[in-house]
Design a protein around this motif. Sequence first.
Motif, mmCIF file in Angstrom:
data_model
loop_
_atom_site.group_PDB
_atom_site.id
_atom_site.type_symbol
_atom_site.label_atom_id
_atom_site.label_comp_id
_atom_site.label_asym_id
_atom_site.label_seq_id
_atom_site.Cartn_x
_atom_site.Cartn_y
_atom_site.Cartn_z
ATOM 1 N N HIS A 187 39.420 46.049 46.689
ATOM 2 C CA HIS A 187 40.232 44.876 46.378
ATOM 3 C C HIS A 187 40.902 45.045 45.015
ATOM 4 O O HIS A 187 40.520 44.392 44.042
ATOM 5 C CB HIS A 187 39.374 43.608 46.372
ATOM 6 N N PRO A 188 41.892 45.909 44.916
ATOM 7 C CA PRO A 188 42.528 46.127 43.612
ATOM 8 C C PRO A 188 43.275 44.904 43.083
ATOM 9 O O PRO A 188 43.570 44.830 41.906
ATOM 10 C CB PRO A 188 43.486 47.292 43.873
ATOM 11 N N GLU A 189 43.553 43.936 43.943
ATOM 12 C CA GLU A 189 44.243 42.735 43.465
ATOM 13 C C GLU A 189 43.360 41.890 42.551
ATOM 14 O O GLU A 189 43.845 41.003 41.853
ATOM 15 C CB GLU A 189 44.752 41.886 44.646
ATOM 16 N N TYR A 190 42.067 42.170 42.519
ATOM 17 C CA TYR A 190 41.151 41.419 41.654
ATOM 18 C C TYR A 190 41.001 42.030 40.265
ATOM 19 O O TYR A 190 40.249 41.513 39.443
ATOM 20 C CB TYR A 190 39.779 41.293 42.305
ATOM 21 N N TYR A 191 41.698 43.121 39.986
ATOM 22 C CA TYR A 191 41.600 43.718 38.649
ATOM 23 C C TYR A 191 42.124 42.755 37.580
ATOM 24 O O TYR A 191 41.670 42.800 36.441
ATOM 25 C CB TYR A 191 42.368 45.038 38.576
ATOM 26 N N GLY A 192 43.042 41.902 37.932
ATOM 27 C CA GLY A 192 43.518 40.895 36.980
ATOM 28 C C GLY A 192 42.396 39.987 36.514
ATOM 29 O O GLY A 192 42.304 39.632 35.335
ATOM 30 N N TRP A 193 41.515 39.616 37.439
ATOM 31 C CA TRP A 193 40.369 38.786 37.070
ATOM 32 C C TRP A 193 39.409 39.545 36.156
ATOM 33 O O TRP A 193 38.806 38.954 35.250
ATOM 34 C CB TRP A 193 39.638 38.303 38.320
ATOM 35 N N ALA A 194 39.273 40.839 36.385
ATOM 36 C CA ALA A 194 38.408 41.647 35.513
ATOM 37 C C ALA A 194 38.962 41.672 34.089
ATOM 38 O O ALA A 194 38.208 41.575 33.119
ATOM 39 C CB ALA A 194 38.278 43.060 36.065
ATOM 40 N N PHE A 195 40.288 41.769 33.950
ATOM 41 C CA PHE A 195 40.891 41.732 32.618
ATOM 42 C C PHE A 195 40.725 40.359 31.976
ATOM 43 O O PHE A 195 40.520 40.252 30.761
ATOM 44 C CB PHE A 195 42.377 42.110 32.688
ATOM 45 N N ILE A 196 40.808 39.314 32.763
ATOM 46 C CA ILE A 196 40.618 37.962 32.234
ATOM 47 C C ILE A 196 39.184 37.789 31.726
ATOM 48 O O ILE A 196 38.965 37.250 30.633
ATOM 49 C CB ILE A 196 40.964 36.906 33.299
ATOM 50 N N VAL A 197 38.213 38.261 32.487
ATOM 51 C CA VAL A 197 36.814 38.162 32.059
ATOM 52 C C VAL A 197 36.587 38.967 30.786
ATOM 53 O O VAL A 197 35.934 38.490 29.850
ATOM 54 C CB VAL A 197 35.863 38.625 33.187
ATOM 55 N N SER A 198 37.142 40.167 30.707
ATOM 56 C CA SER A 198 36.966 40.959 29.484
ATOM 57 C C SER A 198 37.646 40.289 28.300
ATOM 58 O O SER A 198 37.124 40.315 27.184
ATOM 59 C CB SER A 198 37.497 42.378 29.677
ATOM 60 N N GLY A 199 38.779 39.655 28.510
ATOM 61 C CA GLY A 199 39.443 38.921 27.438
ATOM 62 C C GLY A 199 38.616 37.739 26.962
ATOM 63 O O GLY A 199 38.532 37.467 25.764
ATOM 64 N N ILE A 200 38.000 37.035 27.897
ATOM 65 C CA ILE A 200 37.148 35.901 27.525
ATOM 66 C C ILE A 200 35.954 36.377 26.707
ATOM 67 O O ILE A 200 35.594 35.766 25.689
ATOM 68 C CB ILE A 200 36.694 35.141 28.789
ATOM 69 N N VAL A 201 35.348 37.494 27.110
ATOM 70 C CA VAL A 201 34.209 38.031 26.362
ATOM 71 C C VAL A 201 34.641 38.471 24.963
ATOM 72 O O VAL A 201 33.933 38.255 23.978
ATOM 73 C CB VAL A 201 33.548 39.189 27.145
#
Length: 82
Positions: free
Chosen positions: A57-71
């Motif tokens: 599901h490469p379309e979820y990489y945006g969410w991974a970047f959002i989570v890393s930004g929040i951290v």
Amino acid sequence: MCFGNGFFKPNISSLVKHLYNKDDARIDSAYTLFYMEINVGALLAPIVTGIIVGEGHPEYYGWAFIVSGIVLIIGLVIFPFN
């Protein structure tokens, strides 16, 4: 990314050095804690990204970047209080 990590480690190590006096015995444990935090972060980051993205599901990489930004923002908020 090599430059980012290459410039990060020496600078943050010198920051740890300046937190303590030269004769303070706690500096060894501070470096140990620093390196453990770096290694735990390096271990957890791909695991969390894999959980968020899942398989195929490469379309979820945006969410991974959002989570890393929040951290990262949480880390910036916590940093001045230490």
